[in-house]
Design a protein around this motif. Structure first.
Motif, PDB file in Angstrom:
ATOM      1  N   VAL A 133       0.661  -1.159  -0.095  1.00  0.00           N
ATOM      2  CA  VAL A 133       0.075  -0.090   0.006  1.00  0.00           C
ATOM      3  C   VAL A 133       0.873   1.261  -0.120  1.00  0.00           C
ATOM      4  N   GLU A 134       0.693   2.032  -0.979  1.00  0.00           N
ATOM      5  CA  GLU A 134       1.130   3.763  -0.825  1.00  0.00           C
ATOM      6  C   GLU A 134       0.271   4.660  -0.524  1.00  0.00           C
ATOM      7  N   VAL A 135       0.503   5.121   0.606  1.00  0.00           N
ATOM      8  CA  VAL A 135      -0.362   6.415   0.968  1.00  0.00           C
ATOM      9  C   VAL A 135       0.413   7.701   0.352  1.00  0.00           C
ATOM     10  N   ALA A 136      -0.734   8.504  -0.125  1.00  0.00           N
ATOM     11  CA  ALA A 136      -0.253   9.765  -1.036  1.00  0.00           C
ATOM     12  C   ALA A 136       0.229   9.209  -2.044  1.00  0.00           C
ATOM     13  N   SER A 137      -0.308   8.390  -3.132  1.00  0.00           N
ATOM     14  CA  SER A 137       0.108   7.773  -4.303  1.00  0.00           C
ATOM     15  C   SER A 137       0.338   8.345  -5.545  1.00  0.00           C
ATOM     16  N   ASN A 138      -0.340   9.691  -5.357  1.00  0.00           N
ATOM     17  CA  ASN A 138      -0.224  10.569  -6.393  1.00  0.00           C
ATOM     18  C   ASN A 138      -0.630   9.899  -7.674  1.00  0.00           C
ATOM     19  N   ASP A 139       0.090  10.092  -8.798  1.00  0.00           N
ATOM     20  CA  ASP A 139      -0.565   9.563 -10.153  1.00  0.00           C
ATOM     21  C   ASP A 139       0.008   8.073 -10.453  1.00  0.00           C
TER      22      ASP A 139
ATOM     23  N   VAL B 111      -3.548   5.008  -1.813  1.00  0.00           N
ATOM     24  CA  VAL B 111      -4.350   5.894  -1.050  1.00  0.00           C
ATOM     25  C   VAL B 111      -4.102   7.184  -1.322  1.00  0.00           C
ATOM     26  N   GLU B 112      -5.068   7.864  -2.265  1.00  0.00           N
ATOM     27  CA  GLU B 112      -4.502   9.285  -2.678  1.00  0.00           C
ATOM     28  C   GLU B 112      -5.765  10.224  -2.587  1.00  0.00           C
ATOM     29  N   PRO B 113      -5.498  11.265  -1.768  1.00  0.00           N
ATOM     30  CA  PRO B 113      -6.493  12.231  -1.574  1.00  0.00           C
ATOM     31  C   PRO B 113      -7.014  13.093  -2.523  1.00  0.00           C
ATOM     32  N   SER B 114      -6.026  13.336  -3.609  1.00  0.00           N
ATOM     33  CA  SER B 114      -6.499  14.283  -4.683  1.00  0.00           C
ATOM     34  C   SER B 114      -7.205  13.411  -5.812  1.00  0.00           C
TER      35      SER B 114
ATOM     36  N   ASP C 299       2.049  -5.943   3.596  1.00  0.00           N
ATOM     37  CA  ASP C 299       3.502  -6.485   4.116  1.00  0.00           C
ATOM     38  C   ASP C 299       4.427  -5.157   4.005  1.00  0.00           C
ATOM     39  N   LEU C 300       3.937  -4.189   3.156  1.00  0.00           N
ATOM     40  CA  LEU C 300       4.828  -2.890   3.060  1.00  0.00           C
ATOM     41  C   LEU C 300       3.907  -1.921   2.901  1.00  0.00           C
ATOM     42  N   VAL C 301       4.053  -0.827   3.523  1.00  0.00           N
ATOM     43  CA  VAL C 301       3.282   0.464   3.607  1.00  0.00           C
ATOM     44  C   VAL C 301       4.181   1.556   3.088  1.00  0.00           C
ATOM     45  N   VAL C 302       4.096   2.072   1.993  1.00  0.00           N
ATOM     46  CA  VAL C 302       4.940   3.165   1.544  1.00  0.00           C
ATOM     47  C   VAL C 302       4.378   4.674   1.948  1.00  0.00           C
ATOM     48  N   ALA C 303       5.103   5.603   2.522  1.00  0.00           N
ATOM     49  CA  ALA C 303       4.717   6.821   2.661  1.00  0.00           C
ATOM     50  C   ALA C 303       5.766   7.877   2.376  1.00  0.00           C
ATOM     51  N   ASN C 304       5.815   8.183   1.009  1.00  0.00           N
ATOM     52  CA  ASN C 304       7.016   8.991   0.512  1.00  0.00           C
ATOM     53  C   ASN C 304       6.304  10.410   0.367  1.00  0.00           C
ATOM     54  N   ASN C 305       7.153  11.527   1.008  1.00  0.00           N
ATOM     55  CA  ASN C 305       6.933  12.822   0.829  1.00  0.00           C
ATOM     56  C   ASN C 305       5.548  13.205   1.370  1.00  0.00           C
ATOM     57  N   VAL C 306       5.105  12.423   2.483  1.00  0.00           N
ATOM     58  CA  VAL C 306       3.566  12.767   2.786  1.00  0.00           C
ATOM     59  C   VAL C 306       3.688  13.085   4.405  1.00  0.00           C
TER      60      VAL C 306
END
Length: 411
Positions: free
Chosen positions: A102-108, A125-128, A163-170
């Motif tokens: 899962v990536e949080v703030a996954s952008n485009d 998971v992207e808010p925009s 298994d992996l949650v990515v939260a880059n630049n958020v």
């Protein structure tokens, strides 16, 4: 702002006051130019008790990210960085077709498209709304939502633990640090991993990178303060990587506390670097505001001098950091006639506050200016290559940070 959003302390000390600016990604349409703009104070403070650097949460994430002007895929170096991260994470964690990312703030979808290519199940998971739709159009499963503990629990219930949650630049973009961190813990499996990339306050201070202070970034982390913040949500940092992105970032590897184990030697080394620089107390920040003032004066002296000599200066890029710099320096179209950007979303719009036109990149070759001021200086190598044609007519590139640097011929 009277209390720390992490620990509740009222013991806050000023680091630098940049005045008041509009939100950095709120670009203006032509019809907006006759209307007033709302500005907000941009004052960075440090909590003397928990050592979190922060600005007041005067705008909400919903105001900024529901419709967003930034698309990650327009930076070739950023897409390459994401691809290399995915390859490394797959190797490090042994991810395969049975895993879930899962990536949080996954952008485009700039990062998760590489997970899709490896046939690993994933979800963004992207808010925009607009950039999330671009991800879905590219084949990346994406839900439109802001992460909090409730959202995290809902995604876990529907899709299973990650298994992996990515939260880059958020992690800097969320004023409710505790709720967001609980959301990360809800998403990740009990023996899973969380990977967070965020700009390092150490390099921000040491290299005068004050233009990365803007209203989207509510807080600014050392490893020390990030470790404390993650612990409040039940996550423990066990490893740290130093990265060149954004002028100097940290990649934090965290796990649920019960599965964490001891911190790595390189994490301890980075903590020691921060302490040696004085960033675990107030003393490391006392000269920062003075150095920020020097950056401003150097850039304005260059721009006013070029104008007096009849030389033309245009900008390259329209990033959020550029708008902090332009507003703090009071730069208007008389000193910077326009800037260009690869993102067509910004074409025909105007920079917030300073109201400088944003044009397609091709305009530089048409006008052949004397100087090109590079606003996304953190992409120096990539942009120097993209702008190599400027040298053909004797043009020069100008980098404003950490100190003014004018490049007069191809390096």
């Amino acid at each position: 702002m009277t209390t720390c959003r992490l620990c509740g302390s009222t013991n806050l000390a000023s680091i630098v006051d940049l005045g008041a600016t509009p939100p950095c990604e709120r670009f203006l349409a032509a019809e907006d130019l006759e209307q007033p703009e709302v500005t907000y104070p941009l004052h960075l403070r440090l909590c003397a008790d928990c050592r979190l650097a922060q600005i007041p949460p005067l705008i909400t994430p919903e105001e900024t990210f529901t419709e967003y002007a930034y698309f990650s895929s327009y930076s070739a170096s950023w897409v390459r960085h994401a691809r290399e991260f995915v390859s490394g994470a797959v190797r490090r964690l042994g991810l395969d077709g049975d895993s879930f990312v899962v990536e949080v703030a996954s952008n485009d979808g700039y990062l998760l498209k590489h997970v899709v290519a490896q046939e690993i199940r994933c979800l963004g998971v992207e808010p925009s709304v607009n950039v999330g739709q671009a991800a879905r159009d590219a084949g990346v499963p994406t839900v439109t939502a802001f992460l909090d503990s409730e959202t995290g629990a809902g995604v876990r219930a529907e899709h299973g633990p990650a298994d992996l949650v990515v939260a880059n630049n958020v992690y800097a973009h969320i004023p409710d640090i505790v709720g967001f961190t609980h959301g990360l813990r809800s998403l990740v499996a009990d023996r899973g991993w969380v990977s967070i990339e965020v700009q390092h306050l150490l390099t921000l201070v040491q290299h005068n990178q004050y233009d990365t202070i803007y209203h989207e970034h509510f807080q600014y982390y050392t490893v020390d303060s990030a470790t404390r913040a993650l612990a409040l949500g039940g996550l423990s940092v066990v490893d740290v990587e130093l990265l060149p992105t954004h002028g100097g970032s940290i990649r934090l590897w965290a796990r649920p506390t019960e599965a964490a184990g001891e911190p790595s030697e390189r994490m301890l080394d980075v903590l020691a670097q921060e302490k040696a620089a004085g960033l675990h107390e107030l003393s490391g920040y006392t000269e920062f505001a003075a150095r920020v003032g020097r950056v401003r004066r150097e850039l304005l002296q260059f721009l006013t001098g070029a104008a007096e000599r009849g030389e033309t200066v245009v900008g390259y890029g329209a990033p959020g950091k550029g708008n902090t710099l332009l507003n703090h320096c009071g730069i208007r179209p008389d000193l910077l006639s326009y800037t260009v950007d690869r993102n067509p979303y910004k074409h025909g719009r105007f920079t917030p506050g300073t109201r400088i036109p944003v044009l397609p990149t091709e305009q530089i070759a048409i006008d052949r200016p004397d100087y090109v001021l590079v606003l996304p200086w953190n992409l120096r190598d990539e942009i120097t290559e993209q702008l190599s044609y400027v040298y053909e007519w004797g043009g020069r590139l100008v980098f404003p940070i950490p100190t003014l640097d004018i490049v007069g011929s191809q390096p």
